[in-house]
Scaffold this motif. Structure first.
Motif, PDB file in Angstrom:
ATOM      1  N   SER A 130       0.828  -1.206   0.000  1.00 20.91           N
ATOM      2  CA  SER A 130       0.000   0.000   0.000  1.00 20.91           C
ATOM      3  C   SER A 130       0.862   1.256   0.000  1.00 20.91           C
ATOM      4  N   MET A 131       0.188   2.364  -0.253  1.00 15.65           N
ATOM      5  CA  MET A 131       0.854   3.661  -0.228  1.00 15.65           C
ATOM      6  C   MET A 131       1.176   4.062   1.212  1.00 15.65           C
ATOM      7  N   ALA A 132       2.383   4.604   1.425  1.00  9.58           N
ATOM      8  CA  ALA A 132       2.792   5.061   2.752  1.00  9.58           C
ATOM      9  C   ALA A 132       2.670   6.581   2.804  1.00  9.58           C
ATOM     10  N   PRO A 133       1.836   7.106   3.697  1.00  8.46           N
ATOM     11  CA  PRO A 133       1.643   8.557   3.742  1.00  8.46           C
ATOM     12  C   PRO A 133       2.728   9.269   4.550  1.00  8.46           C
ATOM     13  N   ASN A 134       3.186  10.374   4.013  1.00  7.37           N
ATOM     14  CA  ASN A 134       4.077  11.294   4.731  1.00  7.37           C
ATOM     15  C   ASN A 134       5.266  10.565   5.377  1.00  7.37           C
ATOM     16  N   VAL A 135       6.107   9.984   4.549  1.00  6.67           N
ATOM     17  CA  VAL A 135       7.263   9.222   5.031  1.00  6.67           C
ATOM     18  C   VAL A 135       8.421  10.182   5.318  1.00  6.67           C
ATOM     19  N   SER A 136       9.117   9.933   6.406  1.00  7.25           N
ATOM     20  CA  SER A 136      10.273  10.756   6.773  1.00  7.25           C
ATOM     21  C   SER A 136      11.385   9.862   7.292  1.00  7.25           C
TER      22      SER A 136
ATOM     23  N   SER B 132      16.671  15.664   9.171  1.00  7.80           N
ATOM     24  CA  SER B 132      15.283  15.192   9.102  1.00  7.80           C
ATOM     25  C   SER B 132      14.761  15.450   7.694  1.00  7.80           C
ATOM     26  N   CYS B 133      14.522  14.376   6.961  1.00  9.39           N
ATOM     27  CA  CYS B 133      14.088  14.484   5.569  1.00  9.39           C
ATOM     28  C   CYS B 133      12.671  13.934   5.428  1.00  9.39           C
ATOM     29  N   ASN B 134      11.815  14.707   4.763  1.00 10.53           N
ATOM     30  CA  ASN B 134      10.434  14.296   4.534  1.00 10.53           C
ATOM     31  C   ASN B 134      10.225  14.069   3.039  1.00 10.53           C
ATOM     32  N   PHE B 135       9.723  12.872   2.686  1.00 12.55           N
ATOM     33  CA  PHE B 135       9.530  12.510   1.285  1.00 12.55           C
ATOM     34  C   PHE B 135       8.074  12.637   0.834  1.00 12.55           C
ATOM     35  N   GLY B 136       7.171  12.952   1.749  1.00  9.81           N
ATOM     36  CA  GLY B 136       5.757  12.964   1.383  1.00  9.81           C
ATOM     37  C   GLY B 136       5.229  11.542   1.272  1.00  9.81           C
ATOM     38  N   LYS B 137       4.188  11.355   0.494  1.00  8.26           N
ATOM     39  CA  LYS B 137       3.633  10.006   0.339  1.00  8.26           C
ATOM     40  C   LYS B 137       4.484   9.196  -0.634  1.00  8.26           C
ATOM     41  N   MET B 138       4.605   7.915  -0.334  1.00  6.78           N
ATOM     42  CA  MET B 138       5.395   7.013  -1.170  1.00  6.78           C
ATOM     43  C   MET B 138       4.524   5.840  -1.596  1.00  6.78           C
ATOM     44  N   GLU B 139       4.336   5.717  -2.890  1.00  6.22           N
ATOM     45  CA  GLU B 139       3.571   4.591  -3.414  1.00  6.22           C
ATOM     46  C   GLU B 139       4.355   3.294  -3.228  1.00  6.22           C
ATOM     47  N   SER B 140       3.667   2.202  -3.381  1.00  8.97           N
ATOM     48  CA  SER B 140       4.310   0.899  -3.247  1.00  8.97           C
ATOM     49  C   SER B 140       5.414   0.743  -4.291  1.00  8.97           C
ATOM     50  N   GLY B 141       6.604   0.383  -3.835  1.00 11.89           N
ATOM     51  CA  GLY B 141       7.744   0.208  -4.725  1.00 11.89           C
ATOM     52  C   GLY B 141       8.534   1.473  -4.990  1.00 11.89           C
ATOM     53  N   LYS B 142       8.086   2.604  -4.483  1.00 12.67           N
ATOM     54  CA  LYS B 142       8.794   3.860  -4.724  1.00 12.67           C
ATOM     55  C   LYS B 142      10.019   3.960  -3.819  1.00 12.67           C
ATOM     56  N   GLU B 143      11.073   4.600  -4.339  1.00 16.56           N
ATOM     57  CA  GLU B 143      12.326   4.738  -3.601  1.00 16.56           C
ATOM     58  C   GLU B 143      12.753   6.199  -3.569  1.00 16.56           C
ATOM     59  N   ALA B 144      13.361   6.595  -2.467  1.00 16.47           N
ATOM     60  CA  ALA B 144      13.907   7.944  -2.315  1.00 16.47           C
ATOM     61  C   ALA B 144      15.294   7.837  -1.691  1.00 16.47           C
ATOM     62  N   SER B 145      16.156   8.789  -2.023  1.00 21.08           N
ATOM     63  CA  SER B 145      17.546   8.746  -1.553  1.00 21.08           C
ATOM     64  C   SER B 145      17.944  10.080  -0.941  1.00 21.08           C
TER      65      SER B 145
ATOM     66  N   VAL C 297      13.585   5.389   9.513  1.00 22.84           N
ATOM     67  CA  VAL C 297      12.506   5.809   8.615  1.00 22.84           C
ATOM     68  C   VAL C 297      11.170   5.472   9.265  1.00 22.84           C
ATOM     69  N   SER C 298      10.190   6.351   9.080  1.00 21.83           N
ATOM     70  CA  SER C 298       8.878   6.140   9.707  1.00 21.83           C
ATOM     71  C   SER C 298       7.810   6.878   8.912  1.00 21.83           C
ATOM     72  N   PRO C 299       6.572   6.358   8.915  1.00 22.60           N
ATOM     73  CA  PRO C 299       5.460   7.068   8.273  1.00 22.60           C
ATOM     74  C   PRO C 299       4.770   7.990   9.268  1.00 22.60           C
ATOM     75  N   GLU C 300       3.835   8.740   8.784  1.00 23.00           N
ATOM     76  CA  GLU C 300       3.037   9.576   9.680  1.00 23.00           C
ATOM     77  C   GLU C 300       2.173   8.681  10.562  1.00 23.00           C
ATOM     78  N   PRO C 301       2.199   8.872  11.866  1.00 27.81           N
ATOM     79  CA  PRO C 301       1.386   8.007  12.746  1.00 27.81           C
ATOM     80  C   PRO C 301      -0.103   8.116  12.415  1.00 27.81           C
ATOM     81  N   HIS C 302      -0.728   6.967  12.213  1.00 25.72           N
ATOM     82  CA  HIS C 302      -2.155   6.945  11.890  1.00 25.72           C
ATOM     83  C   HIS C 302      -2.717   5.581  12.279  1.00 25.72           C
ATOM     84  N   ALA C 303      -3.956   5.581  12.727  1.00 20.38           N
ATOM     85  CA  ALA C 303      -4.571   4.329  13.182  1.00 20.38           C
ATOM     86  C   ALA C 303      -4.797   3.354  12.034  1.00 20.38           C
TER      87      ALA C 303
END
Length: 276
Positions: free
Chosen positions: A62-68, A146-159, A187-193
Motif C-alpha cells: 500500500s501507499m505510505a503517507p508522509n514518510v520521513s 530530518s528528511c520528509n519525502f511525502g507520500k510514497m507509493e508501493s515500490g517507490k524509492e527515495a535517496s 525511517v517512519s510514516p506519519e502516525p495513523h490508526a
C-alpha cells in the motif's frame, strides 16, 4: 411500490494501509587517517570528503503517507561541543531535508593550539584501542538530518546524499588509536490508526565510519623522547662505569702481568738452549 424505491444501503468498510519501509545506507570512504600533523604544516580540513548515501523504499503493498527519515551522525567528543564535521551539501531525490547548518571552519581554536607536554605524554602512554561514537535520542552532540519525502507509493524509492568534511579537530585527535562513528538512520510514516507497519525491524539502518591513527607522536614529543633516551642511556653508562671502577676493573696491573709473561718466555728460551 414505495418499498422498491427505498432499496439503497450505505456500507462503510474500514480500510487499512499495509506498508513496509526499508532503509539502508553506505559511506565512502569507509575509513580515514587522522593524527597530529607536523609543526610547519598549515591547518586544513580533511582532503578526502566523506559521502553518506541512504536509500528508503516502500516495499509494502500500500501507499505510505508522509514518510520521513531521521539521520544522526556523531559530531563532537563528549563532554565538549566542538564540531568535528563541516556540512558541504545535502541532497534528496524527493521532498526536502531540514538540519542545523553552520559556518564552515578549517582552523583550530586558540585553546586547541596550546602545547601541553604533560597531557601529551599521558595521552601517548594511556591511549585507548578504539573509541565508539554514537548518538542518543535528542543528542546535542550529533548532526541530525530530518528528511520528509511525502507520500510514497508501493515500490517507490527515495535517496538522501550527505557530503561532509572533517575539521582539523578530528585530524588532531590523539587520545585513541581508532575511532568508530555509528551513524543511525530511522525511517517512519506519519502516525495513523489505519496504517499497519510490517517488519518494523527494517526501519533502522546503521552505517559505520572508521578513523585510524597514523601512530606518529607529535614532533616536539619525538624530540623529547630522543633527548630522554639519550640522557637515560648516558646515565646508565656512567653508573656501570662507576660500578666497574669500584670493583677495581680500571686498577689492574697490566705492566706486571706483561713482565711476568716476558719472564716466562725468557725462561723457556734458556731451557731450550741448554737442551741443545
Amino acid at each position: 411500490m414505495d418499498s422498491l424505491l427505498d432499496n439503497n444501503i450505505t456500507l462503510r468498510i474500514p480500510l487499512k494501509y499495509e506498508i513496509m519501509l526499508n532503509v539502508h545506507g553506505f559511506v565512502t570512504p569507509a575509513s580515514f587517517i587522522y593524527g597530529p600533523s607536523e609543526e610547519n604544516e598549515p591547518e586544513a580540513c580533511m582532503m578526502e570528503k566523506i559521502n553518506f548515501t541512504f536509500h528508503v523504499i516502500n516495499a509494502g503493498p500500500s501507499m505510505a503517507p508522509n514518510v520521513s527519515v531521521e539521520i544522526m551522525i556523531p559530531n563532537s567528543f563528549t563532554p565538549y561541543h566542538n564540531k568535528l564535521f563541516n556540512i558541504l551539501d545535502v541532497q534528496t531525490t524527493a521532498g526536502k531535508c531540514d538540519f542545523d547548518d553552520y559556518q564552515r571552519v578549517c582552523t583550530l581554536s586558540q585553546e586547541k593550539r596550546k602545547i601541553e607536554p604533560l597531557k601529551d605524554i599521558v595521552n601517548f602512554f594511556s591511549k585507548t584501542d578504539k573509541r565508539l561514537m554514537y548518538c542518543l535520542k535528542n543528542d546535542l552532540h550529533c548532526l541530525v538530518f530530518s528528511c520528509n519525502f511525502g507520500k510514497m507509493e508501493s515500490g517507490k524509492e527515495a535517496s538522501v546524499h550527505i557530503h561532509l568534511e572533517g575539521r582539523p579537530l578530528i585530524l588532531e585527535m590523539d587520545e585513541t588509536s581508532a575511532l568508530k562513528f555509528e551513524v543511525k538512520a530511522t525511517v517512519s510514516p506519519e502516525p495513523h490508526a489505519k496504517i499497519v507497519e510490517l517488519h518494523k525491524d527494517e526501519n533502522i539502518a546503521y552505517v559505520h565510519l572508521e578513523g585510524l591513527h597514523h601512530q606518529k607522536p607529535k614532533p616536539y614529543f619525538r624530540m623529547m623522547i630522543i633527548a630522554t633516551s639519550f640522557i637515560l642511556g648516558f646515565t646508565v653508562f656512567l653508573f656501570l662505569s662507576y660500578i666497574m671502577w669500584k670493583a677495581g676493573f680500571f686498577k689492574r696491573e697490566y705492566k706486571a702481568i706483561l713482565q711476568e709473561e716476558n719472564r716466562r718466555d725468557s725462561w723457556s728460551y734458556v731451557n731450550s738452549n741448554k737442551e741443545n
